[in-house]
Design a protein around this motif. Structure first.
Motif, PDB file in Angstrom:
ATOM      1  N   SER A 195       0.837  -1.204   0.000  1.00 45.57           N
ATOM      2  CA  SER A 195       0.000   0.000   0.000  1.00 45.57           C
ATOM      3  C   SER A 195       0.873   1.256   0.000  1.00 45.57           C
ATOM      4  CB  SER A 195      -0.926   0.004   1.219  1.00 45.57           C
ATOM      5  OG  SER A 195      -0.174   0.249   2.405  1.00 45.57           O
ATOM      6  N   GLN A 196       0.277   2.362  -0.402  1.00 48.56           N
ATOM      7  CA  GLN A 196       0.987   3.637  -0.370  1.00 48.56           C
ATOM      8  C   GLN A 196       1.415   3.974   1.056  1.00 48.56           C
ATOM      9  OE1 GLN A 196       1.813   5.423  -3.048  1.00 48.56           O
ATOM     10  NE2 GLN A 196       2.863   6.995  -1.836  1.00 48.56           N
ATOM     11  N   GLU A 243       5.103  -1.463  -9.153  1.00 49.25           N
ATOM     12  CA  GLU A 243       4.285  -1.278 -10.345  1.00 49.25           C
ATOM     13  C   GLU A 243       2.934  -0.709  -9.924  1.00 49.25           C
ATOM     14  OE1 GLU A 243       1.895  -4.128 -13.553  1.00 49.25           O
ATOM     15  OE2 GLU A 243       3.411  -4.980 -12.220  1.00 49.25           O
ATOM     16  N   ALA A 244       2.580   0.473 -10.436  1.00 47.74           N
ATOM     17  CA  ALA A 244       1.308   1.094 -10.077  1.00 47.74           C
ATOM     18  C   ALA A 244       0.154   0.289 -10.664  1.00 47.74           C
ATOM     19  CB  ALA A 244       1.254   2.526 -10.595  1.00 47.74           C
ATOM     20  N   ASP A 277      -3.311   0.822  -9.192  1.00 51.48           N
ATOM     21  CA  ASP A 277      -4.550   1.549  -8.910  1.00 51.48           C
ATOM     22  C   ASP A 277      -4.223   3.015  -8.631  1.00 51.48           C
ATOM     23  OD1 ASP A 277      -6.728  -0.448  -8.916  1.00 51.48           O
ATOM     24  OD2 ASP A 277      -5.556  -1.365  -7.318  1.00 51.48           O
ATOM     25  N   TYR A 278      -5.198   3.884  -8.908  1.00 49.29           N
ATOM     26  CA  TYR A 278      -5.076   5.303  -8.600  1.00 49.29           C
ATOM     27  C   TYR A 278      -6.359   5.777  -7.931  1.00 49.29           C
ATOM     28  CZ  TYR A 278      -1.136   5.309 -11.873  1.00 49.29           C
ATOM     29  OH  TYR A 278       0.046   5.040 -12.510  1.00 49.29           O
ATOM     30  N   ARG A 279      -6.244   6.745  -7.023  1.00 47.72           N
ATOM     31  CA  ARG A 279      -7.430   7.416  -6.483  1.00 47.72           C
ATOM     32  C   ARG A 279      -7.760   8.571  -7.432  1.00 47.72           C
ATOM     33  NH1 ARG A 279      -9.581   7.343  -1.554  1.00 47.72           N
ATOM     34  NH2 ARG A 279      -7.709   6.360  -0.702  1.00 47.72           N
ATOM     35  N   ALA A 280      -8.933   8.547  -8.016  1.00 41.39           N
ATOM     36  CA  ALA A 280      -9.299   9.541  -9.036  1.00 41.39           C
ATOM     37  C   ALA A 280     -10.232  10.596  -8.478  1.00 41.39           C
ATOM     38  CB  ALA A 280      -9.961   8.834 -10.232  1.00 41.39           C
ATOM     39  N   ARG A 281      -9.957  11.850  -8.825  1.00 47.12           N
ATOM     40  CA  ARG A 281     -10.847  12.971  -8.486  1.00 47.12           C
ATOM     41  C   ARG A 281     -11.104  13.781  -9.748  1.00 47.12           C
ATOM     42  NH1 ARG A 281     -10.798  13.691  -2.892  1.00 47.12           N
ATOM     43  NH2 ARG A 281      -9.038  12.719  -1.787  1.00 47.12           N
ATOM     44  N   LYS A 293     -11.208  16.770 -12.195  1.00 50.93           N
ATOM     45  CA  LYS A 293     -10.348  17.920 -12.346  1.00 50.93           C
ATOM     46  C   LYS A 293     -11.138  19.216 -12.221  1.00 50.93           C
ATOM     47  CE  LYS A 293      -6.753  15.905 -15.297  1.00 50.93           C
ATOM     48  NZ  LYS A 293      -6.060  16.006 -16.593  1.00 50.93           N
TER      49      LYS A 293
END
Length: 375
Positions: A320-321, A362-363, A365-369, A371
């Motif tokens: 995890s991050q 290796e990335a 997943d991303y948390r998306a918001r 813009k």
């Protein structure tokens, strides 16, 4: 006199017998030959392959003891000499070093997946017997070449994030045809692969609780081919992600590490520190960036993050991050305990310090918001 004077297959068989007794490396060194690059002679009774020129050179010494064996410089090899002699005496000469055919690749992939099913379900099987059976079917392939191909299949499955046979460490330099056949087999037998993964995931208790000799050095994988991207597969087949979300397996692994830490501190003559060991993730839940607080023999804190799998030592895992950032903050006090082969005979290796220094990240997943709009 020359090799044409060998007229009896018995001397060839005597040379083969010596080869079997002393092993390939010693045999070739003794008689002054290099490994065959193109042709091998097969013992049709056992399926074993031998370096054809070296066997003939040694056989000459058995046929004519007073003259002794021939060295590599005493005669030429190839189809017109050594191979003609061996064929005339009833032996089979096979060409090696060529790319595997589609039929051969399909045979070895099917054999590999059969062994993987056995392993996932905890059923006994014998790798040597499987290898010998393949040698009978694939008559131009040696025991070593079959084993290497099995390792190549492990490398492909590893790149796909799938479990592989633990006795076959992933080995790169994979034939393109093999990669295609393995991927086709993965797609074709997706439901069966899911059962294999389920069988591995269902085993959530340690195979044993003996902590002697369980700690190993971090394994060194083969370098992945340059520019090769991991193929996208359905989430259900993501073995590392399933490990991460298998709470029973994770909790059982942490319990095992708690006992390992107690054993370690006793062995380091600091049993007085055992009472201070704190199972943080059990008491406070996830989010601290580590699972267990333990100690070095000098009483310095050791922050332990536990990653557990029923797969092999090279099975990928999810970080995890939060864990990544904490490893950078804690530096050498942070230790990732990679517990593997958990359901059969648990072992572990330790990655100390910043994770970015010891693992390839290796990335996934991303948390998306959304813009913000700009004027």
């Amino acid at each position: 006199m020359g090799i044409k004077d060998i007229r009896d297959a018995a001397s060839i068989r005597e040379a083969m017998g010596e080869f079997d007794r002393v092993g390939r490396t010693y045999f070739l060194e003794k008689y002054g030959f290099r490994k065959s690059r193109e042709f091998m002679v097969r013992d049709q009774a056992t399926g074993r392959l031998y370096d054809s020129k070296a066997i003939v050179g040694a056989a000459y010494g058995y046929a004519f003891p007073e003259a002794g064996p021939l060295r590599a410089s005493d005669f030429s090899g190839g189809e017109a000499t050594v191979d003609t002699l061996l064929t005339g005496l009833g032996f089979q000469v096979v060409r090696i070093g060529q790319d595997w055919t589609l039929e051969e690749v399909r045979a070895i992939v099917a054999d590999y997946f059969e062994m993987l099913r056995y392993e996932a379900n905890g059923l006994p099987y014998n790798k040597s017997e499987h290898n010998a059976a393949l040698q009978t079917r694939l008559q131009s392939r040696s025991k070593a070449s079959i084993e290497m191909k099995h390792q190549n299949i492990s490398a492909i499955l590893d790149q796909l994030g799938l479990p592989y046979i633990q006795g076959y460490k992933p080995r790169s330099n994979v034939q393109e045809l093999l990669q295609k056949v393995v991927i086709d087999e993965v797609q074709r037998s997706r439901a069966e692969l899911l059962k294999i993964i389920d069988a591995l995931e269902d085993r959530t208790t340690p195979g044993e609780r003996n902590y002697r000799g369980v700690l190993i050095a971090p394994p060194v994988p083969d370098a992945a081919p340059q520019g090769q991207r991991r193929k996208r597969l359905p989430r259900k087949l993501d073995f590392a992600a399933r490990d991460e979300h298998n709470r029973r397996l994770g909790r059982s692994g942490e319990t095992w590490v708690m006992d390992f830490e107690k054993t370690r501190l006793i062995g380091e003559s600091r049993p007085d520190l055992i009472s201070g060991i704190d199972w943080i993730s059990d008491r406070c839940g996830d989010g601290a960036g580590y699972d267990i607080l333990s100690f070095e023999p000098n009483e310095v804190a050791r922050f332990i993050e536990v990653k557990t799998t029923n797969g092999g030592a090279l099975t990928p895992f999810i970080v995890s991050q939060n864990e990544l950032e904490f490893s950078e903050e804690a530096e050498d006090a942070f230790c990732l305990y990679r517990v593997f082969d958990f359901a059969r005979a648990p072992r572990l290796f330790i990655l100390r310090g910043m994770l970015s220094a010891s693992v390839h990240l290796e990335a996934i997943d991303y948390r998306a918001r959304l813009k913000a709009l700009h004027a």
